[in-house]
Design an enzyme around this catalytic site. Structure first.
Site, PDB file in Angstrom:
ATOM      1  N   GLY A 164      -3.577  -1.685  -7.069  1.00  0.00           N
ATOM      2  CA  GLY A 164      -1.829  -2.813  -7.269  1.00  0.00           C
ATOM      3  C   GLY A 164      -2.314  -3.836  -8.008  1.00  0.00           C
ATOM      4  N   HIS A 219       0.958  -0.952   0.080  1.00  0.00           N
ATOM      5  CA  HIS A 219       0.121  -0.030  -0.196  1.00  0.00           C
ATOM      6  C   HIS A 219       0.939   1.023  -0.235  1.00  0.00           C
ATOM      7  CE1 HIS A 219      -2.684  -2.815   1.814  1.00  0.00           C
ATOM      8  NE2 HIS A 219      -3.715  -1.572   1.232  1.00  0.00           N
TER       9      HIS A 219
END
Ligand code: PAF
Length: 278
Positions: A147, A36
């Site tokens: 992601g 993250h």
């Protein structure tokens, strides 16, 4: 970092940013890890201000999945975001995002959302697309980052943005891995110490498939079958191992290049996903 708990407060960020200022959005469900944080850092290269969101979105969990026990670590997350230099955090309560049942939802096409993970988690991508659309409407970012570990999610969001003509650039961030190759995931914390030792086999098996394709193998079915067997031999219970075209995750022909090998598998009661572009 400014904390925004209401939609009105986050909306004001766009209004205050001024003309020509770029906003980047990085949606998360919290329990932040290096993957993250890499997205937050990457976001900085594309915008003047970065907005992170933390919201565990009930809509994308099926009954019996881990919504209730999904790890929540708000204080630690805030600290990491501060350190990463993120300007804004949107962390709404459920009643703020869904003050009444969300009867209008985004239904991605079954050919994209009913395959692979969507086959094992029906409705999951509807929940993801719906909350991401809401976050886009609230934050009105110029760019949003997701992601690549959630490869199918990234494809669904890219297609949604294109088909709804949203003026938002979607950027995929590379998967961040532990030293043994295991892709970082908020769900890795569910693994017992013994399972954590075995967990690298998911990456190892995907690497083997990717190398075989690079070396010229075009026997997709054979490669997938062998990978499933190897995963089983190392204690995993695979839902699927699949070689697909990167662009749309459809089945490749023998001449196709630009592939990705994707897998979902359970180790004990923990279900993890991973993929490698070939
Ligand atoms: O990838 C996630 O963490 C979630 O699916 C997302 C994109 C934040 C939507 O809830």
């Amino acid at each position: 970092m400014q904390l925004h708990e209401t939609i009105a407060s986050l909306r004001a960020v766009r209004a205050r940013a001024g003309p020509g200022k770029r906003l980047a959005l990085v949606p998360t469900m919290g329990n932040l890890h290096e993957g993250h944080i890499a997205l937050m850092t990457q976001a900085r290269d594309h915008a003047d201000q970065v907005i992170a969101t933390i919201f565990v979105n009930r809509l994308q969990f099926r009954p019996g999945e881990d919504f209730e026990k999904y790890p929540r670590s708000f204080a630690a997350d805030c600290e990491r975001l501060e350190q990463a230099g993120v300007e804004h955090l949107f962390a709404p309560a459920e009643a703020e995002m869904y003050p009444q049942p969300q009867t209008y939802q985004i239904e991605p096409p079954p050919g994209q959302a009913g395959i692979l993970d969507g086959e094992f988690r029906p409705g999951h991508f509807r929940g993801v697309a719906t909350v991401v659309m809401k976050l886009f409407q609230i934050a009105q970012p110029d760019v949003a980052l997701f992601g690549k570990k959630d490869y199918q999610q990234l494809m669904v969001i890219r297609n949604m943005v294109r088909e709804f003509n949203l003026p938002i650039e979607i950027i995929g961030g590379e998967t961040v891995r532990a030293a043994d190759g295991l892709a970082l995931s908020s769900r890795n914390g569910y693994l017992s110490a013994a399972e954590r030792v075995q967990a690298h086999n998911l990456y190892r098996v995907l690497t083997k498939v990717a190398e075989a394709v690079r070396a010229g193998s075009r026997n997709w079915g054979g490669l997938e079958h062998d990978a499933v067997m190897e995963l089983q031999a190392s204690g995993w219970i695979p839902d699927y191992v699949a070689l697909r075209k990167k662009l749309d995750l459809q089945l490749p022909s023998a001449h196709d290049s630009g592939l990705v090998v994707l897998a979902a598998a359970r180790l004990g009661s923990t279900r993890l996903i991973d993929n490698l572009e070939v």
